[in-house]
Write a protein that holds these residues in place. Structure first.
Motif, short mmCIF file in Angstrom:
data_model
loop_
_atom_site.label_atom_id
_atom_site.label_comp_id
_atom_site.label_asym_id
_atom_site.label_seq_id
_atom_site.Cartn_x
_atom_site.Cartn_y
_atom_site.Cartn_z
N SER A 183 36.77 43.83 59.65
CA SER A 183 37.86 42.92 59.32
C SER A 183 38.64 43.49 58.14
O SER A 183 38.19 44.43 57.48
CB SER A 183 37.30 41.54 58.96
N ARG A 184 39.80 42.93 57.89
CA ARG A 184 40.58 43.26 56.70
C ARG A 184 40.38 42.15 55.69
O ARG A 184 40.34 40.97 56.04
CB ARG A 184 42.06 43.41 57.04
N MET A 185 40.26 42.53 54.42
CA MET A 185 39.92 41.55 53.40
C MET A 185 40.72 41.83 52.14
O MET A 185 41.08 42.98 51.85
CB MET A 185 38.42 41.61 53.11
N ALA A 186 41.00 40.79 51.38
CA ALA A 186 41.67 40.90 50.09
C ALA A 186 40.95 40.01 49.10
O ALA A 186 40.44 38.94 49.45
CB ALA A 186 43.14 40.51 50.19
N ALA A 187 40.90 40.45 47.84
CA ALA A 187 40.30 39.67 46.76
C ALA A 187 41.40 39.11 45.87
O ALA A 187 42.31 39.83 45.47
CB ALA A 187 39.36 40.55 45.94
N VAL A 188 41.31 37.82 45.59
CA VAL A 188 42.25 37.14 44.70
C VAL A 188 41.44 36.62 43.52
O VAL A 188 40.54 35.80 43.69
CB VAL A 188 42.97 35.98 45.42
N ALA A 233 50.38 30.43 49.06
CA ALA A 233 50.51 31.59 49.95
C ALA A 233 50.53 31.14 51.41
O ALA A 233 49.71 30.33 51.84
CB ALA A 233 49.34 32.55 49.72
N GLU A 234 51.47 31.68 52.16
CA GLU A 234 51.57 31.38 53.59
C GLU A 234 50.70 32.39 54.36
O GLU A 234 51.19 33.34 54.96
CB GLU A 234 53.03 31.46 54.03
N LEU A 235 49.39 32.16 54.33
CA LEU A 235 48.44 33.06 54.94
C LEU A 235 48.51 32.99 56.45
O LEU A 235 48.94 31.96 57.01
CB LEU A 235 47.01 32.72 54.47
N PRO A 236 48.11 34.06 57.15
CA PRO A 236 48.07 34.00 58.61
C PRO A 236 47.19 32.85 59.10
O PRO A 236 46.25 32.43 58.41
CB PRO A 236 47.49 35.37 59.00
N PRO A 244 41.07 38.89 61.00
CA PRO A 244 40.55 39.78 62.05
C PRO A 244 41.32 41.10 62.10
O PRO A 244 42.41 41.23 61.52
CB PRO A 244 40.74 38.97 63.34
N PRO A 245 40.80 42.09 62.82
CA PRO A 245 41.51 43.37 62.96
C PRO A 245 42.90 43.15 63.56
O PRO A 245 43.10 42.31 64.43
CB PRO A 245 40.61 44.16 63.90
N GLY A 246 43.85 43.93 63.06
CA GLY A 246 45.22 43.83 63.55
C GLY A 246 46.11 42.92 62.74
O GLY A 246 47.34 42.93 62.91
N ASN A 247 45.53 42.10 61.86
CA ASN A 247 46.32 41.18 61.05
C ASN A 247 46.36 41.58 59.59
O ASN A 247 46.77 40.78 58.72
CB ASN A 247 45.77 39.74 61.16
#
Length: 714
Positions: free
Chosen positions: A616-621, A635-638, A677-680
């Motif tokens: 997966s793709r991940m970000a830390a805030v 934030a307008e997250l997916p 998920p992958p691709g986003n």
């Protein structure tokens, strides 16, 4: 019909504020595309009088191009790619009585020249062209834009990483004439790999193979990289190799000189100095040199006709840039391989889960040796577990189990012995002898220490703890949790008084050691290369590396062990490695079998089940609790994004060690993880970037840090 003040009845019916808004809107609608004006009678360029500039301001809400007028006197030198100085800030584009108002001079890069501007107003003029040398080409600009978008950062921040500071003396010097393509080198030790010669043939023939290379232990990896570069140059294309540190760069530099001769490659490292490094960088940009080897910043090197990008030991933390937007060299090279459609080579004696994923998805092919070659090149690995240590008198006396004593004694008969210790320094950290719960201060929760046999005290507040007892089991006896390199060297010096002991660590790193008998005590990553290889290696306190609260703890421990064990002679020459860790643990078993690829594949499968990176793709805030909550709400997250947490971050004590990304000392911060998920990944990065930009434009408040693909999510 007019009213007494001359207005029609319809006009009088409109409130004054609304009338002003209508007139302002009408005036805006009638203004055509702005053309540059002159100030103080100065003439502007007759052709393409508009310069589009990216200014050196890394704030996200200013991540765009700005238009400036080109004065006639700068027309000849204001070419795309040059460094410029412009007025920027409040009033920079305002004109009154023919004079510019406000703004301060800042640096920037001229991106393109245009006939017209989209800006609805008068344009300020370029203040100056710093240098006529075009340093920002379209390929580098496109790469920087892609990296900024991937990591939710600004273009200006990426360009600061990609383009080194200017040196006027380096620009004044002419770069050497490019040499003709060399002949393709022979395969050399690539014959040890099943598909090695075919990989080189594809490079020499102009192909673009993509491979994940599990290198055999030993000193040949640098020469093998050099032969891959030579094969690429033989096809008339350029090559780029990124390594984790200056020592590795020096080894590849020497191998390239031996394989290709002088003058065919540039070395881009911080150790070369700013002027020489910039001169080398200019030679690459001008096309005088077609091959580059360097450390992290070299990932942006503007190599002409790029045919191969290669990275060595991608799991090393040095490949992760600490400055915004914190890109990883592996991901930047993957972007370059896709954009330039060139060959890609990821090599290491170990294997990361990201490398395993490249093979799993079919994007890259495995490049490995057969098991017979692995057994011949790798040393014999033996283990010592907790049960063995508990009943071993030698281990209780000097932290060295009997098996380690035997390996050291035998190894010192014919050469040097390496001892890897997970921590530098002298002061040991302590834990309960019975249950291994870390010993903490009851006042500030800091770690308890006993420096040089002094009384027990806290390493943070300095208070004594003579009456300590374990909060978990009530025991009162302590054991050394991790003993530093200096203390280990002292203990070994007493155990082997006739043998020289050398240390290598962060404060003083040795590059090489002679092949004579000696004990070399090193922290992970600082192991020097021994002439002829080490006869044996001891990997102490393995449990300390495995018990880190990090998703990558097992992968990182195995990488550190294999890096050290790769410096030891093979089994056929009597090389032996003793690792002090629980034998049943997966990383330890992978070391014994010398199977880092299998370990990475199993890790990847488990992460796929749990939805963790790199699947997966991940970000830390991270930031103060209220700021993190407000940021995520705005934030307008997916739609398929998942927010994990937030959870408190450890408080950094004043004066303590500080890493990039840590909260300010003494402040309480929280961190939330956002997963898609992958691709986003692109949608997640765009949403976070827009949220940060909006927050900054509104004046922000408490700081919020965002990091896409954080290396540590433990």
């Amino acid at each position: 019909m007019s009213s007494e003040n001359g207005k029609t009845q319809g006009e009088a019916a409109e409130p004054p504020e609304q009338l002003a808004l209508i007139r302002k809107t009408v005036r805006k609608a009638k203004v055509p595309r702005a053309k540059p004006r002159t100030w103080r009678g100065a003439a502007l360029a007759k052709e393409l009088p508009v310069a589009r500039v990216v200014v050196n301001k890394g704030v996200l809400h200013l991540d765009q191009y700005f238009d400036y007028a080109v004065p006639e006197e700068l027309d000849a030198v204001a070419r795309p790619g040059v460094r410029v100085r412009v007025r920027f800030g409040a009033g920079a584009h305002q004109v009154r009585d023919g004079r510019r108002e406000g703004g301060r001079l800042i640096d920037g890069f001229l991106v393109e020249r245009r006939a017209e501007s989209d800006y609805q107003g008068a344009l300020a003029a370029l203040a100056d062209v710093v240098s006529p040398e075009p340093v920002l080409g379209p390929e580098l600009l496109a790469l920087a834009r892609a990296v900024a978008d991937r990591y939710a950062g600004s273009l200006a921040d990426v360009l600061q990483l990609a383009i080194p500071p200017r040196s006027a003396r380096a620009e004044a010097k002419a770069s050497p004439e490019p040499l003709p393509p060399p002949a393709a080198p022979g395969p050399g030790s690539w014959t040890r790999y099943e598909r090695g010669p075919a990989f080189l043939d594809s490079l020499a023939g102009g192909g673009a193979p993509r491979a994940v290379w599990n290198a055999l232990p030993g000193p040949h990896w640098a020469e093998e990289l050099a032969r891959a570069v030579g094969a690429t140059l033989a096809s008339g294309r350029g090559a780029l190799v990124v390594v984790p540190d200056g020592r590795a760069a020096a080894r590849v530099d020497g191998a390239l000189k031996a394989v290709l001769g002088e003058g065919r490659h540039a070395l881009l490292t911080a150790e070369t100095g700013p002027e020489k490094r910039y001169a080398q960088w200019l030679a690459v940009r001008r096309g005088s040199v077609r091959a580059v080897v360097g450390t992290r910043a070299a990932m942006f090197a503007p190599v002409r006709d790029l045919g191969l990008v290669a990275i060595w030991d991608d799991g090393d933390g040095s490949h992760s840039e600490p400055h915004a937007p914190q890109p990883h060299a592996r991901d930047v090279l993957l972007l370059r391989a896709a954009h330039d459609r060139c060959a890609f080579l990821l090599g290491s004696t170990s294997c990361t889960v990201e490398a395993a994923q490249l093979v799993e998805t079919g994007w890259a092919k495995p490049l490995a040796a057969g098991r017979d070659q692995v057994r011949a090149a790798a040393p014999l690995v033996r283990t010592v577990g907790d049960t063995d240590l508990a009943r071993d008198e030698a281990a209780r006396a000097a932290r060295l189990p009997s098996l380690a004593w035997q390996a050291v004694r035998e190894g010192l008969k014919t050469g040097p012995v390496l001892v890897q210790v997970p921590r530098r320094g002298y002061v040991p950290r302590l834990a309960c002898q019975r249950c291994r719960t870390p010993a903490r201060c009851r006042h500030c929760a800091g770690p308890l220490e006993a420096p040089e046999q002094q009384e027990l005290r806290c390493g943070w507040c300095g208070r004594g703890a003579a009456d300590w007892h374990c909060v978990a089991c009530g025991a009162t006896r302590l054991r050394a949790q991790v003993v530093g390199a200096r203390r280990t060297a002292e203990e070994l010096g007493r155990a082997f008084p006739a043998v020289p002991v050398r240390t290598s660590g962060r404060d003083h790193v040795l590059d090489t050691v002679p092949g004579r008998p000696a004990l070399v005590v090193s922290t992970p990553g600082a192991e020097p290369v021994a002439e002829g290889g080490y006869t044996a290696a001891l990997l102490l306190d393995g449990w300390a590396m495995l018990s880190r609260p990090d998703l990558r703890a097992g992968e990182e421990a195995l990488r550190r062990w294999i890096d050290a064990a790769s410096l030891v002679r093979g089994q056929g020459e009597g090389g032996m490695v003793v690792v002090v860790a629980e034998p049943t643990l997966r990383p330890v078993q992978a070391l014994v079998r010398w199977d880092p690829v299998g370990h990475a594949q199993r890790e990847l499968a488990e992460r796929a089940e749990l939805g963790f990176p790199p699947v997966s793709r991940m970000a830390a805030v991270s930031g103060p609790p209220e700021a993190v909550e407000a940021f995520l709400a705005a934030a307008e997250l997916p739609a398929d994004a998942q927010v994990l947490g937030p959870v408190p971050l450890p408080v950094v004590r004043p004066g303590g060690p500080f890493r990039p990304g840590d909260p300010p000392p003494g402040e309480r911060w929280e961190r939330a993880l956002v997963r898609v998920p992958p691709g986003n990944g692109a949608a997640l990065a765009a949403a976070l970037k827009n949220a940060r930009a909006g927050r900054l434009a509104r004046g922000g408040g408490d700081p919020v840090r965002v990091r896409v693909d954080p290396p540590d999510i433990g």
